[in-house]
Design a protein around this motif. Structure first.
Motif, short mmCIF file in Angstrom:
data_model
loop_
_atom_site.label_atom_id
_atom_site.label_comp_id
_atom_site.label_asym_id
_atom_site.label_seq_id
_atom_site.Cartn_x
_atom_site.Cartn_y
_atom_site.Cartn_z
N LEU A 1 0.82 -1.21 0.00
CA LEU A 1 0.00 0.00 0.00
C LEU A 1 0.86 1.26 0.00
CD1 LEU A 1 -2.67 1.49 0.19
CD2 LEU A 1 -2.69 1.05 2.66
N ALA A 2 1.93 1.24 0.77
CA ALA A 2 2.81 2.42 0.84
C ALA A 2 3.42 2.72 -0.53
CB ALA A 2 3.90 2.19 1.87
N THR A 3 3.75 1.67 -1.28
CA THR A 3 4.28 1.87 -2.62
C THR A 3 3.26 2.57 -3.51
OG1 THR A 3 5.66 -0.12 -2.41
CG2 THR A 3 5.23 0.69 -4.64
N LEU A 4 2.02 2.13 -3.42
CA LEU A 4 0.96 2.75 -4.21
C LEU A 4 0.78 4.22 -3.84
CD1 LEU A 4 -2.44 1.30 -5.21
CD2 LEU A 4 -2.43 3.46 -3.98
N LEU A 5 0.80 4.52 -2.54
CA LEU A 5 0.59 5.90 -2.10
C LEU A 5 1.72 6.82 -2.56
CD1 LEU A 5 -0.60 5.02 1.52
CD2 LEU A 5 -2.03 5.82 -0.37
N ARG A 6 2.93 6.28 -2.59
CA ARG A 6 4.06 7.08 -3.09
C ARG A 6 3.92 7.30 -4.59
NH1 ARG A 6 8.42 5.44 -5.53
NH2 ARG A 6 8.14 3.26 -4.85
N LYS A 7 3.54 6.26 -5.32
CA LYS A 7 3.35 6.40 -6.77
C LYS A 7 2.20 7.34 -7.11
CE LYS A 7 5.27 1.93 -8.19
NZ LYS A 7 4.98 0.61 -8.82
N ALA A 8 1.23 7.43 -6.21
CA ALA A 8 0.10 8.33 -6.43
C ALA A 8 0.48 9.79 -6.29
CB ALA A 8 -1.03 7.99 -5.47
N GLY A 9 1.70 10.04 -5.84
CA GLY A 9 2.18 11.40 -5.75
C GLY A 9 1.73 12.16 -4.52
N ILE A 10 1.30 11.45 -3.48
CA ILE A 10 0.91 12.13 -2.24
C ILE A 10 2.18 12.67 -1.59
CG2 ILE A 10 -0.22 11.87 0.00
CD1 ILE A 10 -1.85 9.58 -1.18
N PRO A 11 2.29 13.97 -1.44
CA PRO A 11 3.59 14.55 -1.05
C PRO A 11 4.03 14.26 0.37
CG PRO A 11 1.89 16.25 -1.23
CD PRO A 11 1.29 15.00 -1.76
N LEU A 12 3.10 14.22 1.32
CA LEU A 12 3.46 13.99 2.72
C LEU A 12 2.90 12.64 3.15
CD1 LEU A 12 2.63 17.54 4.17
CD2 LEU A 12 4.85 16.66 3.40
N ARG A 13 3.81 11.73 3.54
CA ARG A 13 3.39 10.36 3.86
C ARG A 13 3.85 10.03 5.28
NH1 ARG A 13 5.67 10.55 -0.98
NH2 ARG A 13 7.57 9.44 -0.34
N TYR A 14 2.87 10.02 6.21
CA TYR A 14 3.13 9.78 7.63
C TYR A 14 2.83 8.32 7.97
CZ TYR A 14 2.88 14.90 8.05
OH TYR A 14 3.09 16.25 7.92
N GLY A 15 3.50 7.83 8.99
CA GLY A 15 3.24 6.47 9.46
C GLY A 15 4.36 5.99 10.35
N PRO A 16 4.25 4.76 10.84
CA PRO A 16 5.29 4.22 11.73
C PRO A 16 6.47 3.66 10.94
CG PRO A 16 3.50 2.65 11.51
CD PRO A 16 3.09 3.85 10.71
N TYR A 17 7.67 3.97 11.38
CA TYR A 17 8.85 3.32 10.85
C TYR A 17 8.94 1.94 11.50
CZ TYR A 17 10.66 7.65 8.77
OH TYR A 17 10.85 8.78 8.01
N SER A 18 8.31 0.95 10.88
CA SER A 18 8.22 -0.37 11.49
C SER A 18 8.98 -1.44 10.71
CB SER A 18 6.76 -0.79 11.62
OG SER A 18 6.10 -0.76 10.37
N ARG A 19 9.29 -1.17 9.45
CA ARG A 19 10.04 -2.11 8.64
C ARG A 19 11.07 -1.35 7.83
NH1 ARG A 19 5.18 -6.13 6.56
NH2 ARG A 19 4.50 -6.73 8.65
N LEU A 20 12.04 -2.06 7.30
CA LEU A 20 13.11 -1.41 6.56
C LEU A 20 12.56 -0.57 5.42
CD1 LEU A 20 16.14 -1.02 6.11
CD2 LEU A 20 16.12 -3.09 4.69
#
Length: 353
Positions: free
Chosen positions: A89-108
Motif C-alpha cells: 500500500l505504501a508503494t501505491l501511495l508514493r506512486k500516487a504522488g501524495i507529497p506527505l506520507r506519515y506512518g510508523p517506521y516499522s520495517r526497513l
C-alpha cells in the motif's frame, strides 16, 4: 488540507483508530478527511459525520491497485497517515504522488516509502494501541496530546437502529438486560474454555429480566458448536446470523458484552455497552496494549506473574493456559457490578425504542 487515513486490518484495530478522527478535526477544523479500510470493516466508518469518503483496499489485487492509483492521483491528497504500515500500500501511495506520507517506521522499507515517519517500537508494548495511533496523528497536525482523549465511538444509521429495535422486541421482549457472550478471539489471544462461557451464559439467563445470546461468526463456530449442547434452552445463539452492518444495530440494542480480546468486544465498548474482557497478562496480548476503550469497560487477567518478556511462551510456560485461572464467578461478579454502575450513572443506551 485533504488527508487520507489508512487502517486496513481487523475490526478491533480500526475501532482503536477511531479517536484519531475527532483529534485531527479538532486541530484542523477545515480538514477534509478520507478513510481507507478493508472492505469488511466499512460499516465502522461509513456513517461517521467527519469522514468525507471511505475507500477500500484489497491486497494482492492488481485491479484494485490500478483503480486506486488512478483515483488517488485525481483526488490530489495533500497527505496520508498510515496507522499501520503495509509495504504494498505504501508503494501505491508514493506512486500516487501524495507529497506527505506519515506512518510508523516499522520495517526497513518504511524508511524509504514514508517521508514523515515516526519511530514507535510498538512491539515493545509500552503504550496502548489507541495511544500509538494518536501519536501518529499528532505528528500530522502538531497537536498537543496532553490531557484526556475521547474513547472510540461508532456512528449508526437509522436503519441500523431500527434493526436493533426489531431484534430487542422480537428476541428479548420485556427483558431488562440483554447480554451477549462472545467466546472466540479469532486467534488474537489465548482462548478461555468454552465450557466456562457456557457457565456464564447459563447463570445470566437464570437471572430475572435477563436475555442472553451467544454471538460469533466464521471460525467462532468451533467454540459455539461445542457450547450448544450445554446451553440452557433460553440462551439464544446468533452464530453467522447477521452481516456486520446489521450486527452493529443488534449489538447497540444490548446492555452487556462478555468476551476475550476480539473485534466484537471493541465494537460493544464503542457502542457504550457494559463490557467485560478476558485477557492474558503477556505484554503483546494484555489489556494495557489491546484492551477495549469505552465508558463502561472492565478487563480480567489471570492472577499470575507472567514469565514472558513480550510474547507468550505457549505450552512451554508452566502456567499455560493461564486463562484457566479466571473462573465463571469472577466474570459474573464483575459483569453484574458493572451493570449496577451503568444503572447508577444513569448512562442511557443510545435510544432504541
Amino acid at each position: 488540507m485533504k488527508l487520507l487515513v489508512t487502517r486496513t486490518d481487523r475490526l478491533g484495530d480500526l475501532v482503536l483508530s477511531l479517536p484519531v478522527i475527532p483529534f485531527l478535526k479538532a486541530q484542523r477544523p477545515g480538514l477534509e478527511l478520507h478513510m481507507l479500510v478493508a472492505p469488511g470493516t466499512v460499516p465502522l466508518v461509513e456513517c461517521h459525520p467527519e469522514v468525507a469518503k471511505v475507500w477500500t483496499w484489497v491486497p494482492n489485487d492488481p485491479c484494485v491497485r490500478r483503480d486506486l492509483l488512478r483515483a488517488f492521483r485525481k483526488e490530489g491528497f495533500d497527505a496520508v497517515l498510515m496507522l499501520q504500515y503495509d509495504h504494498q500500500l505504501a508503494t501505491l501511495l508514493r506512486k500516487a504522488g501524495i507529497p506527505l506520507r506519515y506512518g510508523p517506521y516499522s520495517r526497513l522499507s518504511s524508511w524509504f516509502q514514508l517521508n514523515r515517519g515516526m519511530r514507535q517500537n510498538r512491539s515493545r508494548c509500552r503504550h496502548h494501541e489507541m495511544d500509538y495511533n494518536l501519536q501518529l496523528a499528532a505528528k500530522v497536525v502538531g497537536g498537543d496530546l496532553s490531557g484526556d482523549h475521547p474513547d472510540p465511538v461508532l456512528h449508526l444509521a437509522e436503519g441500523q437502529r431500527e434493526k436493533g429495535r426489531e431484534f430487542r422486541q422480537e428476541r428479548a421482549p420485556g427483558a431488562q438486560v440483554v447480554a451477549f457472550v462472545h467466546p472466540g478471539s479469532g486467534g488474537s489471544a489465548l482462548d478461555w474454555d468454552p465450557v466456562r462461557f457456557v457457565g456464564v451464559a447459563n447463570s445470566l439467563a437464570a437471572l430475572e429480566g435477563f436475555a442472553v445470546f451467544i454471538t460469533g461468526a466464521g471460525d467462532d463456530a468451533r467454540f459455539v458448536n461445542l457450547m450448544r449442547p450445554l446451553l440452557q434452552p433460553e440462551v439464544g445463539v446468533l452464530l453467522d446470523q447477521f452481516p456486520l452492518r446489521d450486527f452493529l444495530g443488534v449489538l447497540a440494542a444490548g446492555d452487556l458484552m462478555i468476551g476475550p480480546s476480539t473485534g466484537p468486544l471493541h465494537l460493544a465498548a464503542a457502542l457504550g455497552l457494559a463490557t467485560v474482557g478476558l485477557y492474558p497478562p503477556v505484554a503483546t496480548m494484555s489489556p494495557d496494549r489491546w484492551g477495549p476503550r469505552g465508558p463502561l469497560v472492565r478487563t480480567l487477567e489471570p492472577p499470575v506473574a507472567c514469565p514472558a518478556d513480550r510474547y507468550c511462551h505457549g505450552e512451554k510456560c508452566e502456567f499455560h493456559n493461564c486463562l484457566k485461572m479466571i473462573y465463571e464467578r469472577d466474570v459474573l461478579d464483575l459483569a453484574l457490578a458493572l451493570l449496577k454502575e451503568k444503572e447508577a450513572r444513569s448512562h442511557p443506551r443510545e435510544e432504541l425504542s
